[in-house]
Write a protein that holds these residues in place. Structure first.
Motif, PDB file in Angstrom:
ATOM      1  N   GLY A 276       0.863  -1.235   0.073  1.00  0.00           N
ATOM      2  CA  GLY A 276      -0.084  -0.014  -0.120  1.00  0.00           C
ATOM      3  C   GLY A 276       0.804   1.206  -0.021  1.00  0.00           C
ATOM      4  O   GLY A 276       0.562   2.237   0.583  1.00  0.00           O
ATOM      5  N   LEU A 277       2.009   1.242  -0.783  1.00  0.00           N
ATOM      6  CA  LEU A 277       2.932   2.451  -0.910  1.00  0.00           C
ATOM      7  C   LEU A 277       2.918   2.852  -2.140  1.00  0.00           C
ATOM      8  O   LEU A 277       3.853   2.590  -2.985  1.00  0.00           O
ATOM      9  CB  LEU A 277       4.459   1.835  -0.387  1.00  0.00           C
ATOM     10  N   ASP A 278       1.795   3.420  -2.558  1.00  0.00           N
ATOM     11  CA  ASP A 278       1.592   4.138  -3.777  1.00  0.00           C
ATOM     12  C   ASP A 278       0.807   5.693  -3.581  1.00  0.00           C
ATOM     13  O   ASP A 278       0.518   5.849  -2.557  1.00  0.00           O
ATOM     14  CB  ASP A 278       0.940   3.136  -4.589  1.00  0.00           C
ATOM     15  N   ALA A 279       0.495   6.077  -4.893  1.00  0.00           N
ATOM     16  CA  ALA A 279       0.003   7.622  -4.864  1.00  0.00           C
ATOM     17  C   ALA A 279      -1.441   7.308  -5.167  1.00  0.00           C
ATOM     18  O   ALA A 279      -2.119   8.347  -5.859  1.00  0.00           O
ATOM     19  CB  ALA A 279       0.720   8.455  -5.424  1.00  0.00           C
ATOM     20  N   ARG A 280      -2.264   6.027  -5.057  1.00  0.00           N
ATOM     21  CA  ARG A 280      -3.401   5.991  -5.426  1.00  0.00           C
ATOM     22  C   ARG A 280      -4.450   6.781  -4.509  1.00  0.00           C
ATOM     23  O   ARG A 280      -5.745   7.202  -5.253  1.00  0.00           O
ATOM     24  CB  ARG A 280      -3.998   4.630  -5.764  1.00  0.00           C
ATOM     25  N   ARG A 281      -4.186   6.887  -3.435  1.00  0.00           N
ATOM     26  CA  ARG A 281      -5.286   7.717  -2.514  1.00  0.00           C
ATOM     27  C   ARG A 281      -4.627   8.865  -1.621  1.00  0.00           C
ATOM     28  O   ARG A 281      -4.541   8.705  -0.556  1.00  0.00           O
ATOM     29  CB  ARG A 281      -6.176   6.803  -1.775  1.00  0.00           C
ATOM     30  N   PRO A 282      -3.903   9.956  -2.323  1.00  0.00           N
ATOM     31  CA  PRO A 282      -3.155  10.932  -1.814  1.00  0.00           C
ATOM     32  C   PRO A 282      -3.914  11.589  -0.556  1.00  0.00           C
ATOM     33  O   PRO A 282      -3.584  11.845   0.437  1.00  0.00           O
ATOM     34  CB  PRO A 282      -2.583  11.764  -2.851  1.00  0.00           C
ATOM     35  N   GLY A 283      -5.259  12.063  -0.904  1.00  0.00           N
ATOM     36  CA  GLY A 283      -6.009  12.927  -0.085  1.00  0.00           C
ATOM     37  C   GLY A 283      -6.210  11.977   1.345  1.00  0.00           C
ATOM     38  O   GLY A 283      -6.364  12.285   2.204  1.00  0.00           O
ATOM     39  N   GLN A 284      -6.804  10.831   0.889  1.00  0.00           N
ATOM     40  CA  GLN A 284      -7.190   9.779   1.928  1.00  0.00           C
ATOM     41  C   GLN A 284      -6.033   9.426   3.048  1.00  0.00           C
ATOM     42  O   GLN A 284      -5.952   9.367   4.083  1.00  0.00           O
ATOM     43  CB  GLN A 284      -7.886   8.614   1.441  1.00  0.00           C
ATOM     44  N   ASP A 285      -4.879   9.190   2.334  1.00  0.00           N
ATOM     45  CA  ASP A 285      -3.504   8.708   3.075  1.00  0.00           C
ATOM     46  C   ASP A 285      -3.131   9.844   3.611  1.00  0.00           C
ATOM     47  O   ASP A 285      -2.693   9.651   4.957  1.00  0.00           O
ATOM     48  CB  ASP A 285      -2.696   8.344   2.123  1.00  0.00           C
ATOM     49  N   LEU A 286      -3.287  11.207   3.361  1.00  0.00           N
ATOM     50  CA  LEU A 286      -2.857  12.418   4.227  1.00  0.00           C
ATOM     51  C   LEU A 286      -3.820  12.624   5.560  1.00  0.00           C
ATOM     52  O   LEU A 286      -3.170  12.646   6.422  1.00  0.00           O
ATOM     53  CB  LEU A 286      -2.888  13.733   3.257  1.00  0.00           C
ATOM     54  N   VAL A 287      -5.179  12.482   4.991  1.00  0.00           N
ATOM     55  CA  VAL A 287      -6.060  12.803   6.289  1.00  0.00           C
ATOM     56  C   VAL A 287      -5.766  11.753   7.386  1.00  0.00           C
ATOM     57  O   VAL A 287      -5.734  11.762   8.544  1.00  0.00           O
ATOM     58  CB  VAL A 287      -7.359  12.691   5.802  1.00  0.00           C
ATOM     59  N   ARG A 288      -5.852  10.373   6.982  1.00  0.00           N
ATOM     60  CA  ARG A 288      -5.546   9.484   7.920  1.00  0.00           C
ATOM     61  C   ARG A 288      -4.388   9.290   8.498  1.00  0.00           C
ATOM     62  O   ARG A 288      -4.281   9.040   9.844  1.00  0.00           O
ATOM     63  CB  ARG A 288      -5.993   7.914   7.313  1.00  0.00           C
ATOM     64  N   GLY A 289      -3.271   9.737   7.884  1.00  0.00           N
ATOM     65  CA  GLY A 289      -1.978   9.993   8.395  1.00  0.00           C
ATOM     66  C   GLY A 289      -2.057  11.014   9.531  1.00  0.00           C
ATOM     67  O   GLY A 289      -1.491  10.681  10.406  1.00  0.00           O
ATOM     68  N   ALA A 290      -2.501  11.923   9.358  1.00  0.00           N
ATOM     69  CA  ALA A 290      -2.815  12.994  10.070  1.00  0.00           C
ATOM     70  C   ALA A 290      -3.562  12.710  11.482  1.00  0.00           C
ATOM     71  O   ALA A 290      -3.199  12.951  12.563  1.00  0.00           O
ATOM     72  CB  ALA A 290      -3.170  14.503   9.569  1.00  0.00           C
ATOM     73  N   GLY A 291      -4.429  11.984  11.361  1.00  0.00           N
ATOM     74  CA  GLY A 291      -5.273  11.423  12.502  1.00  0.00           C
ATOM     75  C   GLY A 291      -4.549  10.482  13.307  1.00  0.00           C
ATOM     76  O   GLY A 291      -4.495  10.478  14.513  1.00  0.00           O
ATOM     77  N   LEU A 292      -3.902   9.698  12.593  1.00  0.00           N
ATOM     78  CA  LEU A 292      -2.996   8.621  13.251  1.00  0.00           C
ATOM     79  C   LEU A 292      -1.812   9.434  14.036  1.00  0.00           C
ATOM     80  O   LEU A 292      -1.573   9.087  15.201  1.00  0.00           O
ATOM     81  CB  LEU A 292      -2.284   7.714  12.456  1.00  0.00           C
ATOM     82  N   ALA A 293      -1.399  10.455  13.537  1.00  0.00           N
ATOM     83  CA  ALA A 293      -0.235  11.419  14.186  1.00  0.00           C
ATOM     84  C   ALA A 293      -0.807  12.083  15.480  1.00  0.00           C
ATOM     85  O   ALA A 293      -0.332  12.155  16.413  1.00  0.00           O
ATOM     86  CB  ALA A 293       0.399  12.412  13.314  1.00  0.00           C
ATOM     87  N   ALA A 294      -2.143  12.632  15.308  1.00  0.00           N
ATOM     88  CA  ALA A 294      -2.598  13.125  16.578  1.00  0.00           C
ATOM     89  C   ALA A 294      -3.085  12.189  17.745  1.00  0.00           C
ATOM     90  O   ALA A 294      -2.943  12.092  18.693  1.00  0.00           O
ATOM     91  CB  ALA A 294      -4.022  13.854  16.216  1.00  0.00           C
ATOM     92  N   LEU A 295      -3.425  10.870  16.905  1.00  0.00           N
ATOM     93  CA  LEU A 295      -3.648   9.685  18.066  1.00  0.00           C
ATOM     94  C   LEU A 295      -2.374   9.359  18.816  1.00  0.00           C
ATOM     95  O   LEU A 295      -2.544   8.910  19.997  1.00  0.00           O
ATOM     96  CB  LEU A 295      -4.349   8.539  17.245  1.00  0.00           C
ATOM     97  N   ILE A 296      -1.392   9.152  18.093  1.00  0.00           N
ATOM     98  CA  ILE A 296      -0.176   8.682  18.716  1.00  0.00           C
ATOM     99  C   ILE A 296       0.509   9.719  19.617  1.00  0.00           C
ATOM    100  O   ILE A 296       1.037   9.717  20.583  1.00  0.00           O
ATOM    101  CB  ILE A 296       0.678   8.211  17.489  1.00  0.00           C
ATOM    102  N   GLY A 297       0.562  11.137  18.900  1.00  0.00           N
ATOM    103  CA  GLY A 297       1.389  12.342  19.287  1.00  0.00           C
ATOM    104  C   GLY A 297       0.967  12.680  20.720  1.00  0.00           C
ATOM    105  O   GLY A 297       1.717  13.065  21.506  1.00  0.00           O
ATOM    106  N   LEU A 298      -0.363  13.167  20.830  1.00  0.00           N
ATOM    107  CA  LEU A 298      -0.697  13.732  22.041  1.00  0.00           C
ATOM    108  C   LEU A 298      -0.541  12.889  23.227  1.00  0.00           C
ATOM    109  O   LEU A 298      -0.144  13.153  24.105  1.00  0.00           O
ATOM    110  CB  LEU A 298      -2.163  14.085  21.858  1.00  0.00           C
ATOM    111  N   PRO A 299      -1.063  11.679  22.996  1.00  0.00           N
ATOM    112  CA  PRO A 299      -0.855  10.739  24.551  1.00  0.00           C
ATOM    113  C   PRO A 299       0.885  10.296  24.682  1.00  0.00           C
ATOM    114  O   PRO A 299       1.060  10.288  25.681  1.00  0.00           O
ATOM    115  CB  PRO A 299      -1.435   9.461  23.940  1.00  0.00           C
TER     116      PRO A 299
ATOM    117  N   LEU B 213       5.137  13.177  10.161  1.00  0.00           N
ATOM    118  CA  LEU B 213       4.667  14.415  10.771  1.00  0.00           C
ATOM    119  C   LEU B 213       5.015  14.313  12.175  1.00  0.00           C
ATOM    120  O   LEU B 213       5.522  15.567  12.676  1.00  0.00           O
ATOM    121  CB  LEU B 213       3.105  14.368  10.631  1.00  0.00           C
ATOM    122  N   LEU B 214       5.106  13.223  12.743  1.00  0.00           N
ATOM    123  CA  LEU B 214       5.308  13.231  14.270  1.00  0.00           C
ATOM    124  C   LEU B 214       6.970  13.644  14.254  1.00  0.00           C
ATOM    125  O   LEU B 214       7.415  14.315  15.316  1.00  0.00           O
ATOM    126  CB  LEU B 214       5.216  11.744  14.706  1.00  0.00           C
ATOM    127  N   ASP B 215       7.895  13.031  13.495  1.00  0.00           N
ATOM    128  CA  ASP B 215       9.057  13.592  13.486  1.00  0.00           C
ATOM    129  C   ASP B 215       9.758  14.811  13.158  1.00  0.00           C
ATOM    130  O   ASP B 215      10.440  15.505  13.713  1.00  0.00           O
ATOM    131  CB  ASP B 215      10.073  12.485  12.642  1.00  0.00           C
TER     132      ASP B 215
END
Length: 256
Positions: A99-122, A236-238
């Protein structure tokens, strides 16, 4: 005499290959991290009085330092290319396998940002608690000199860390362990413990925090078969950790 070149890969071959890939990459880092934490624990003074520095300068000559930084980032990605090459052989089509491709750039970016917030704040709360309990070394996320290329190099380092860790520890390792018919729980635990182990040089709080991150990321990959959002989240986290530490007043980070 005709050589048989299309023999299917055996479990032993896949297992050996996996150990070799890890030995050339983050498995090697885990061994060094374990050695580092033992050295810190057996040194004079508490763990909290010692330092774990990332992204350090490699030369007093600025452009030679820059050269070393870029070479280090580039060569660190070679195990990723090796893993992708091996996945092309089995199970094939590594871009879709990971799943390392550019087929879903918008979705990947939004989900990645959500995961970063989920991991980063705690994660910040966990680092603070570990620091108060003396379970971590003093962390210095960026120790480059004040030069024009420091911020771009820190961003490149963040991308390199994300690609290396998420492709190897999640995409490649989870795929291979599933091919080896490991149970789901063992796959998730192995990926998470490996991620935690190569952060041990920072202390036990870092080990726990990254192991928890490993559980979440490996479960996400098993469900979606996409590593790209994980790369986005980790990058994003790094970037926040590296560039933020370099740009903001150091007294803001005394709690690290």
């Amino acid at each position: 005499m005709t050589l048989e070149l299309d023999r299917p890969l055996t479990r032993r071959t896949l297992s050996t290959e996996t150990w070799l890939v890890l030995g050339l990459s983050l498995g090697q880092s885990a061994v060094y991290a374990l050695t580092s934490i033992v050295a810190k624990l057996t040194a004079e003074g508490p763990l909290s009085a010692q330092t774990a520095a990332l992204n350090t300068s490699r030369s007093e000559r600025p452009y030679l330092d820059l050269t070393y930084q870029l070479l280090g980032i580039s060569f660190a990605l070679l195990p990723v290319l090796l893993a992708i090459h091996l996945l092309a052989r089995s199970p094939g089509d590594p871009a879709r396998t990971l799943g390392l491709d550019a087929r879903r750039p918008g979705q990947d970016l939004v989900r990645g940002a959500g995961l970063a917030a989920l991991i980063g704040l705690p994660g910040l709360a966990l680092f603070w608690a570990a620091a108060q309990l003396g379970l971590n070394a003093t962390l210095v996320p960026a120790a480059l000199p004040d030069v024009w290329w420091a911020a771009p190099v820190l961003i490149f380092a963040a991308v390199q860390n994300a690609v290396l860790e998420e492709v190897i520890v999640v995409g490649y390792l989870v795929t291979r362990l599933r091919q080896l018919q490991w149970r789901l729980g063992a796959v998730v635990a192995t990926s998470a413990l490996l991620r935690g182990s190569y952060h041990l040089y920072q202390g036990f709080g870092a080990f726990v925090g990254n192991a928890v991150m490993g559980v979440i990321f490996s479960l996400y990959f098993l469900r979606t078969r996409r590593v790209m959002p994980l790369v986005v989240a980790h990058t994003l986290l790094d970037i926040v950790a590296f560039v933020g530490y370099a740009a903001l007043p150091k007294e803001w980070f005394d709690w690290l």
